[in-house]
Design a protein around this motif. Structure first.
Motif, PDB file in Angstrom:
ATOM      1  N   ILE A  74       9.939 -19.451 -20.073  1.00 28.47           N
ATOM      2  CA  ILE A  74      11.122 -19.218 -19.229  1.00 28.47           C
ATOM      3  C   ILE A  74      11.808 -20.559 -18.951  1.00 28.47           C
ATOM      4  O   ILE A  74      13.040 -20.659 -18.975  1.00 28.47           O
ATOM      5  N   ASP A  75      11.004 -21.569 -18.758  1.00 27.69           N
ATOM      6  CA  ASP A  75      11.547 -22.901 -18.531  1.00 27.69           C
ATOM      7  C   ASP A  75      12.292 -23.393 -19.777  1.00 27.69           C
ATOM      8  O   ASP A  75      13.388 -23.951 -19.682  1.00 27.69           O
ATOM      9  N   ARG A  76      11.697 -23.148 -20.942  1.00 24.97           N
ATOM     10  CA  ARG A  76      12.311 -23.635 -22.187  1.00 24.97           C
ATOM     11  C   ARG A  76      13.637 -22.955 -22.491  1.00 24.97           C
ATOM     12  O   ARG A  76      14.514 -23.544 -23.124  1.00 24.97           O
ATOM     13  N   VAL A  77      13.767 -21.689 -22.080  1.00 26.81           N
ATOM     14  CA  VAL A  77      15.057 -21.013 -22.317  1.00 26.81           C
ATOM     15  C   VAL A  77      16.001 -21.210 -21.123  1.00 26.81           C
ATOM     16  O   VAL A  77      17.091 -20.632 -21.084  1.00 26.81           O
ATOM     17  N   ARG A 123      10.647 -13.597 -24.752  1.00 24.41           N
ATOM     18  CA  ARG A 123       9.704 -12.495 -24.957  1.00 24.41           C
ATOM     19  C   ARG A 123       9.189 -12.486 -26.401  1.00 24.41           C
ATOM     20  O   ARG A 123       8.004 -12.215 -26.643  1.00 24.41           O
ATOM     21  N   ALA A 124      10.085 -12.783 -27.350  1.00 17.52           N
ATOM     22  CA  ALA A 124       9.673 -12.779 -28.761  1.00 17.52           C
ATOM     23  C   ALA A 124       8.684 -13.913 -29.045  1.00 17.52           C
ATOM     24  O   ALA A 124       7.797 -13.778 -29.891  1.00 17.52           O
ATOM     25  N   LEU A 147      19.412 -22.779 -29.701  1.00 21.78           N
ATOM     26  CA  LEU A 147      18.133 -22.675 -28.974  1.00 21.78           C
ATOM     27  C   LEU A 147      17.026 -22.219 -29.932  1.00 21.78           C
ATOM     28  O   LEU A 147      15.920 -22.768 -29.954  1.00 21.78           O
ATOM     29  N   MET A 148      17.350 -21.200 -30.727  1.00 16.72           N
ATOM     30  CA  MET A 148      16.366 -20.694 -31.688  1.00 16.72           C
ATOM     31  C   MET A 148      15.983 -21.784 -32.688  1.00 16.72           C
ATOM     32  O   MET A 148      14.802 -21.946 -33.025  1.00 16.72           O
ATOM     33  N   HIS A 149      16.984 -22.510 -33.128  1.00 19.57           N
ATOM     34  CA  HIS A 149      16.727 -23.566 -34.109  1.00 19.57           C
ATOM     35  C   HIS A 149      15.840 -24.673 -33.516  1.00 19.57           C
ATOM     36  O   HIS A 149      14.940 -25.200 -34.179  1.00 19.57           O
ATOM     37  N   GLN A 205      20.466 -12.808 -20.980  1.00 17.77           N
ATOM     38  CA  GLN A 205      19.587 -11.707 -21.418  1.00 17.77           C
ATOM     39  C   GLN A 205      18.992 -12.005 -22.795  1.00 17.77           C
ATOM     40  O   GLN A 205      17.817 -11.750 -23.036  1.00 17.77           O
ATOM     41  N   GLN A 206      19.835 -12.589 -23.671  1.00 19.82           N
ATOM     42  CA  GLN A 206      19.317 -12.877 -25.012  1.00 19.82           C
ATOM     43  C   GLN A 206      18.279 -14.008 -24.948  1.00 19.82           C
ATOM     44  O   GLN A 206      17.325 -14.034 -25.730  1.00 19.82           O
ATOM     45  N   ARG A 207      18.440 -14.911 -24.000  1.00 22.00           N
ATOM     46  CA  ARG A 207      17.431 -15.963 -23.810  1.00 22.00           C
ATOM     47  C   ARG A 207      16.098 -15.340 -23.376  1.00 22.00           C
ATOM     48  O   ARG A 207      15.026 -15.766 -23.812  1.00 22.00           O
TER      49      ARG A 207
END
Lengths: 445, 227
Positions: free
Chosen positions: B129-132, B157-158, B186-188, B150-152
């Motif tokens: 949660i901190d990272r997102v 969750r993923a 963020l994903m990258h 929400q997508q974060r």
């Protein structure tokens, strides 16, 4: 536990739906508890009436009395009652001195015809021993008083009889019968009280209390002769042990014992119109019955009421089950994508089913407990306040004041039955909801 | 090492009395730690291929390998475990559980994992949660968050199960372009830090440009030379 947490969370989000379902289950739990308490109280009441008014815990009669269930509607079988002979009575009294805790009393019964104002009513006249105060628990007086302990020729009438014969308290009624010698015997009895048998009046039960000496006189018996000896035990737990011990004692003292539980009379035995009756027949021995066997006809009726009530409750539960089925089915449709998400992130079908069913079970448990608590609270209040029965006919069933019996086992059974129905009715729709193709479900917007 | 290998995969859906060929024989290989995109127009078969890679569906024909496991060999129960332990999903519509708050949504997959203690679970959830960047919103419900937030949550969750591969189906489709780019970045970033393989689908050129590897699909076929 973790899934239960999810279920509880889900149950709170659609609050109106949980509340609707919860309300129905609450009502079912409440009605189940209330109705069961009412019927149980009525059942116990009728059993107490039979016990206190007629049979005692153990009843000793002459083996010559061709009678089975004594608490039945009037039958000609009562003509065949034979008295316990004085010698036998003496022996029994001797034996019972070994059982100081056992309260002994006597009844003398005779089939009679009550006649007044040109009308007749056949009935069983029951002469009560001085010690038989328990009759007061069986017969609810509306006016007048109970027969006095020292008097004689006093009678209690039911309201129905009083109305039929046109009699009131203070009037006299002519009582006609055939005594032990086959001769007409009659007496003028004073009506001292009018009322009804608790419960039994509902069955048009015809029996009237008077003093023991009155029936002995009408039957042609001596003061020592009586048709029934009733034993009241301090501890009913040991009823069968007492029956065994007493049977053994009576046998040792030369009395032939027949225990009705082992050798029950058939219905044919009670149809005695064509059986010749010989009072002089020398039939020795004692017939020993317990309260469990007496009044079976009436107990069967209360038992049937109990069954009918439970069938009604089952119907109620089926209606609630349909409601649960629909709610879970609709929930499944509404949460199609949510189910797909659960499946996509690794939840198995059984785990998702558990979440769905957990919601229903949580609502069921909470609502049932609330229903039981509310029922218990209201019943306790009613019992504490000694409220009069709201409907006149309830007096005949419950007595002058309502007393509802709370049974913890019944509460547990209610909880389990409701949970059982909830589980059964939620499983199929939950299973169907979880059978979705997750790839399809997560595409749904 | 190959993270995903798709060998001649075909997927046919029945539609009434006819059949629809969603995939007509796809071959591709994705290396471990790759950040790749399945690009192509709507109806090209991107989501179908992601679902097959994610063990949400079975191919009609062909094989899908996740590292050295051929998914067609597994039972439904095995595939549940594969999804729980090895795959993370991010969806176009976020697919968060509306009754749960941010923390509980991220924690959700770990609730059915028996190999993680509650203290580890808490630590891992809080870390993600901190990272997102949603520590302040941890107690909020999904409807209280913006689309990007929400997508974060969905990304956290993923990742919370520490999967080998994260599959994201049009993760920016419901977001404005700026937020979409932020989500892809963020994903990258996580991809570079964790060496987790990311496969996502998109038809947005700005998003596609962020990927290190692009597979173009059209009409259920891979277009090797598409731009």
């Amino acid at each position: 536990m973790k899934l239960a947490f999810l279920s509880l969370k889900s149950a709170t989000v659609k609050l109106w739906r949980s509340v609707t379902l919860g309300f129905f289950i609450f009502m079912v739990a409440f009605v189940m508890l209330f109705a069961n308490a009412f019927i149980t109280a009525a059942k116990n009441k009728v059993e107490n009436v039979i016990l206190n008014g007629f049979t005692g815990h153990i009843q000793l009669r002459s083996a010559g009395s061709r009678e089975g269930d004594m608490v039945v509607q009037y039958t000609p079988g009562w003509d065949l009652l034979k008295p316990v002979e004085p010698g036998t009575l003496h022996t029994i009294r001797e034996i019972l001195t070994q059982y100081p805790d056992v309260h002994v009393t006597r009844l003398c019964r005779r089939a009679v015809s009550l006649e007044a104002n040109g009308k007749k009513q056949e009935t069983m006249l029951i002469g009560i021993d001085h010690g038989m105060d328990s009759v007061k628990e069986a017969f609810l007086l509306s006016e007048g008083a109970y027969p006095s302990l020292s008097g004689n020729n006093e009678i209690l009438l039911t309201k129905e009889q009083a109305s039929l014969l046109g009699l009131g308290v203070g009037d006299t009624v002519k009582t006609v019968t055939k005594n032990r010698y086959g001769l007409k015997s009659e007496a003028e009895l004073k009506v001292v009280g009018i009322g009804d048998y608790i419960m039994l009046s509902l069955f048009s039960y015809q029996a009237n209390y008077t003093q023991l000496s009155t029936v002995q006189y009408l039957s042609g018996y001596s003061a020592e002769e009586t048709t029934d000896i009733l034993l009241f035990l301090p501890d009913t737990q040991d009823l069968h042990g007492m029956v065994k011990a007493l049977s053994a004692d009576l046998s040792r003292n030369g009395l032939d014992i027949s225990v009705t539980a082992e050798e029950k009379l058939t219905s044919e035995d009670l149809i005695v119109a064509d059986i010749s009756f010989d009072e002089d027949e020398d039939e020795q021995g004692i017939l020993l019955s317990t309260t469990e066997e007496m009044g079976e006809a009436i107990k069967a009726v209360t038992g049937t009421l109990f069954v009918v009530l439970n069938i009604f409750l089952v119907f109620l539960m089926i209606i609630v089950s349909v409601l649960i089925f629909n709610l879970v089915y609709m929930t499944g449709i509404e949460r199609y994508r949510e189910i797909g998400t659960f499946r996509a992130i690794g939840f198995s079908k059984p785990q998702v089913i558990r979440i769905f069913m957990g919601e229903i079970i949580a609502v069921s448990i909470i609502s049932t407990i609330l229903g039981i608590l509310a029922g218990t609270l209201i019943m306790t209040l009613l019992n504490r306040l000694s409220v009069s029965s709201p409907l006149p006919f309830l007096n005949y069933i419950m007595g002058e004041t309502l007393y509802l019996e709370l049974n913890p086992y019944q509460m547990l059974i209610n909880l389990l039955v409701i949970l059982g129905f909830s589980v059964l009715s939620s499983f199929l729709p939950a299973y169907r909801a979880c059978a979705v193709d997750p790839a399809e479900a997560i595409r749904t917007v | 090492m190959k993270s995903v290998t798709v060998k001649n995969v075909k997927k046919v859906y029945p539609l009434g009395k006819t059949e629809v060929y969603a995939l007509k024989g796809i071959n591709l290989e994705i290396e471990k730690g790759e950040f790749c995109v399945l690009a192509g127009p709507s109806g090209s078969g991107k989501s179908t291929l992601l679902n097959l890679i994610g063990c949400l569906d079975y191919p009609t024909e062909g094989e899908i390998w996740l590292e050295n496991m051929e998914t067609g060999m597994y039972t439904e129960a095995d595939l549940n475990k594969v999804r729980l332990h090895h795959i993370g999903f991010v969806f176009q519509s976020f697919n968060l559980i509306s009754v749960l708050n941010v923390y509980e949504n991220v924690e959700l997959p770990l609730l059915i994992r028996r190999d993680i203690s509650s203290s580890d679970r808490r630590k891992r959830v809080l870390d993600l949660i901190d990272r997102v960047g949603l520590t302040q919103q941890m107690k909020q419900k999904p409807f209280e968050l913006s689309g990007g937030q929400q997508q974060r949550v969905a990304i956290a969750r993923a990742l919370v199960t520490q999967p080998k591969i994260v599959l994201a189906d049009e993760p920016t489709a419901n977001l404005d372009s700026q937020t979409g780019i932020e989500i892809i970045r963020l994903m990258h970033e996580i991809n570079l830090q964790e060496s987790t393989t990311f496969v996502f689908s998109s038809h947005d050129p700005k998003v596609i440009n962020q990927a290190s590897m692009v597979f173009y699909l059209e009409d259920g076929l891979r277009k090797e030379n598409a731009v």
